[in-house]
Design an enzyme around this catalytic site. Structure first.
Site, short mmCIF file in Angstrom:
data_model
loop_
_atom_site.label_atom_id
_atom_site.label_comp_id
_atom_site.label_asym_id
_atom_site.label_seq_id
_atom_site.Cartn_x
_atom_site.Cartn_y
_atom_site.Cartn_z
N GLY A 56 0.85 -1.19 0.00
CA GLY A 56 0.00 0.00 0.00
C GLY A 56 0.88 1.23 0.00
O GLY A 56 2.08 1.15 0.26
N GLN A 113 3.00 9.69 2.26
CA GLN A 113 4.35 9.12 2.15
C GLN A 113 5.15 9.68 0.99
O GLN A 113 6.37 9.56 0.96
CB GLN A 113 4.27 7.59 2.02
CG GLN A 113 3.78 6.90 3.28
CD GLN A 113 3.63 5.41 3.06
OE1 GLN A 113 2.63 4.96 2.52
NE2 GLN A 113 4.62 4.64 3.48
N CYS A 154 6.45 -0.93 6.93
CA CYS A 154 6.08 0.33 6.27
C CYS A 154 7.21 0.76 5.35
O CYS A 154 8.38 0.72 5.74
CB CYS A 154 5.81 1.40 7.32
SG CYS A 154 5.29 2.98 6.63
N LEU A 155 6.87 1.20 4.16
CA LEU A 155 7.89 1.65 3.21
C LEU A 155 8.63 2.88 3.74
O LEU A 155 9.75 3.14 3.33
CB LEU A 155 7.25 1.98 1.85
CG LEU A 155 6.68 0.76 1.10
CD1 LEU A 155 5.90 1.22 -0.13
CD2 LEU A 155 7.79 -0.20 0.71
N HIS A 180 -3.73 0.84 8.26
CA HIS A 180 -2.36 1.37 8.24
C HIS A 180 -2.28 2.60 7.31
O HIS A 180 -1.70 3.63 7.68
CB HIS A 180 -1.42 0.25 7.78
CG HIS A 180 0.01 0.62 7.57
ND1 HIS A 180 1.03 0.10 8.33
CD2 HIS A 180 0.60 1.44 6.67
CE1 HIS A 180 2.19 0.61 7.91
NE2 HIS A 180 1.95 1.43 6.90
N GLU A 181 -2.88 2.50 6.13
CA GLU A 181 -2.83 3.62 5.16
C GLU A 181 -3.66 4.80 5.65
O GLU A 181 -3.25 5.96 5.49
CB GLU A 181 -3.33 3.18 3.78
CG GLU A 181 -2.59 2.02 3.14
CD GLU A 181 -1.09 2.14 3.16
OE1 GLU A 181 -0.56 3.26 3.25
OE2 GLU A 181 -0.43 1.10 3.11
N HIS A 235 -1.77 6.87 8.01
CA HIS A 235 -0.83 7.80 7.36
C HIS A 235 -1.51 9.13 7.04
O HIS A 235 -0.92 10.20 7.20
CB HIS A 235 -0.27 7.22 6.06
CG HIS A 235 0.88 6.28 6.23
ND1 HIS A 235 2.07 6.63 6.83
CD2 HIS A 235 1.06 4.99 5.82
CE1 HIS A 235 2.91 5.60 6.80
NE2 HIS A 235 2.32 4.58 6.20
O1 GNR Z 1 4.23 -2.86 2.18
C1 GNR Z 1 3.60 -2.78 3.24
N1 GNR Z 1 3.34 -3.93 3.92
C2 GNR Z 1 2.53 -3.98 5.03
C3 GNR Z 1 2.57 -5.14 5.81
C4 GNR Z 1 1.76 -5.26 6.92
C5 GNR Z 1 0.90 -4.24 7.26
C6 GNR Z 1 0.86 -3.07 6.50
C7 GNR Z 1 1.65 -2.95 5.39
S1 GNR Z 1 1.57 -1.52 4.42
C8 GNR Z 1 3.18 -1.48 3.76
C9 GNR Z 1 3.34 -0.36 2.74
C10 GNR Z 1 3.22 0.97 3.44
O2 GNR Z 1 4.10 1.48 4.08
N2 GNR Z 1 2.09 1.57 3.37
O3 GNR Z 1 1.90 2.75 3.99
NI NI Z 2 3.19 2.69 5.73
#
Ligand code: GNR
Ligand code: NI
Length: 167
Positions: free
Chosen positions: A46, A51, A91-92, A133-134, A137
């Site tokens: 995601g 980000q 998270c990236l 999670h998104e 952000h």
């Molecule tokens: O790539 C991603 N993997 C992930 C794994 C477990 C829970 C959430 C995520 S989201 C993350 C990409 C990201 O940073 N999205 O904001």
């Molecule tokens: Ni993230």
């Protein structure tokens, strides 16, 4: 098409709250295309506009194994949520760090799609985690904010060390 630069924790711009998208126009569609390209290239499950330093309420997600189920959520809202799950997240913007976080097990989400129309989806398991999670952000919240202060300090130190190596 273009790859966008992903902000790294603890960049203060990751803590900004995103504003609603007022109109789903061609500039929004172009941004979504670039965000999707950036997410697939990373690779990630995601990506929130926050980000890539765009503070608008826009998310791309692909939680499928085949990486061909792109979900675009514009101005997403959680209508209802049920249950709890506890899953390891990454998270990236926090590369190389994986820690479990508590989330709702199932969420009903209303959002606008790329055509500007409203739709509702019910998500569970990993997709539900990803959406939460998104959406965090967009509120300026990162999964490490849920961890203990000690863990946050260790993560900051580790990322600062990585940054010095690549500088
Ligand atoms: O790539 C991603 N993997 C992930 C794994 C477990 C829970 C959430 C995520 S989201 C993350 C990409 C990201 O940073 N999205 O904001
Ligand atoms: Ni993230």
């Amino acid at each position: 098409m273009a790859l966008l630069n992903i902000l790294r924790y603890p960049d203060p711009r990751l803590y900004k709250r995103a504003a609603p998208v007022l109109e789903v126009d061609e500039s929004v569609r172009a941004l979504v295309r670039n965000m999707a390209e950036t997410m697939y290239a990373a690779p990630g499950m995601g990506l929130a506009a926050t980000q890539v330093d765009v503070h608008q309420r826009l998310i791309v997600i692909d939680a499928s194994e085949s990486r061909n189920e792109l979900l675009v959520l514009i101005n997403p809202e959680i209508v209802s949520s049920e249950g709890v799950q506890y899953r390891e997240e990454g998270c990236l913007s926090v590369p190389g760090i994986y820690e479990p976080v508590e989330r709702a097990e199932r969420v009903t989400v209303r959002a606008l799609g790329l055509d500007g129309g409203s739709f509702t989806i019910v998500a569970e398991e990993l997709l539900a985690v990803c959406i939460q999670h998104e959406m965090d952000h967009l509120e300026g919240k990162i999964f490490v904010d849920y961890l203990s202060r000690l863990k946050q300090q260790r993560i900051k130190a580790k990322l600062q060390k990585q940054l010095r190596k690549t500088a």
